[in-house]
Design a protein around this motif. Sequence first.
Motif: not given
Length: 330
Positions: A291-298
């Motif tokens: 799956v495609i995931c995104e790293e975000i600040n929180d």
Amino acid sequence: MKHFYISTFLFCSSIVFSQKVEKLFGEEKYKEIIALENESVNFTGEELYQLGFAFFREENDDKAIEYYDKALNKGYTKPHIFFYRGLSEMYMKKYNEALKDIDKAISEAPLAEFYYEKIRIYKINKDIVSEEKTFLEALSKAEQKDDWYKKIIGIAGNYYYVEKKDYTKSEEIYKDGIAEFPKEYSFYTKLIKTLNAANKFSEANQYFDKIKVFYDNKELPEEDMKFKNLSVDEFAWKNQFVNVHRYFDKPKEMLDALYVVYLIDEKGEKVERKFKIEKTIQIEKKDPEFVICEEINDGHRTFPIGFKNDSFTLSSLRSEIIRILNKEIK
């Protein structure tokens, strides 16, 4: 007899200075060579060249040219004196004179280093036609396949990849480079990106497998070994570029990544967004493995996009990333 002693003294003195200049030149003690300038009237042509080179290394191009000229007047006409006089002229922005001297050097010794500096002059002058002509000539005629030759391969391959979008020509250059330098790892990276840009995904994967052998044998540069991935693709989105890196190790556990994707800001200076294609849990066989995931600040968020297995193409990955960037998927 008096004349004999004087002649003998001058002859011996000349030998002493000759040995001294040669020794200092070999030791790269250029300031000490320059300190002997007052004795240069007795120098041979080669020593005058060495004095000129010493001034060049100390960034005094006027003096360098002065002594190169004196060396030439004494009959010292080896190719490198024309090359270095051309370099000094280039730094003084006397480009026409520089090209004449470097061409003279090339005519007698077609070395890759000579061609490289000639290419640099054309690049400074934004003469793309002459630049292309010169690096193609260098690739076919340069006598020594050395580090300078590698640099020319990089210039030529990148030119056709970036400027011309002629992926076939870029591919040819990098393949020739790999044949000549089978352990020049940067050529594999550039070839893989070129093949992927041409949508030759299967062949690109074959070269990725070849460089993975170097990774498994711990032969890659420290940075590649540290990050454990390789840049394999890039594409444009609006006014920005997206870089795709593929991990060498096959994902085994949940959250292990197969690819990492970076959206670069418009200035091309930093990463604006970072995505990973990660291994997930398959409840049933029909469920996606990645799956495609995104790293975000929180933390971390997952998009409702999946790939059944690791056999998906970069074309599919590009399409899904663009859909996310276009906010078609939330």
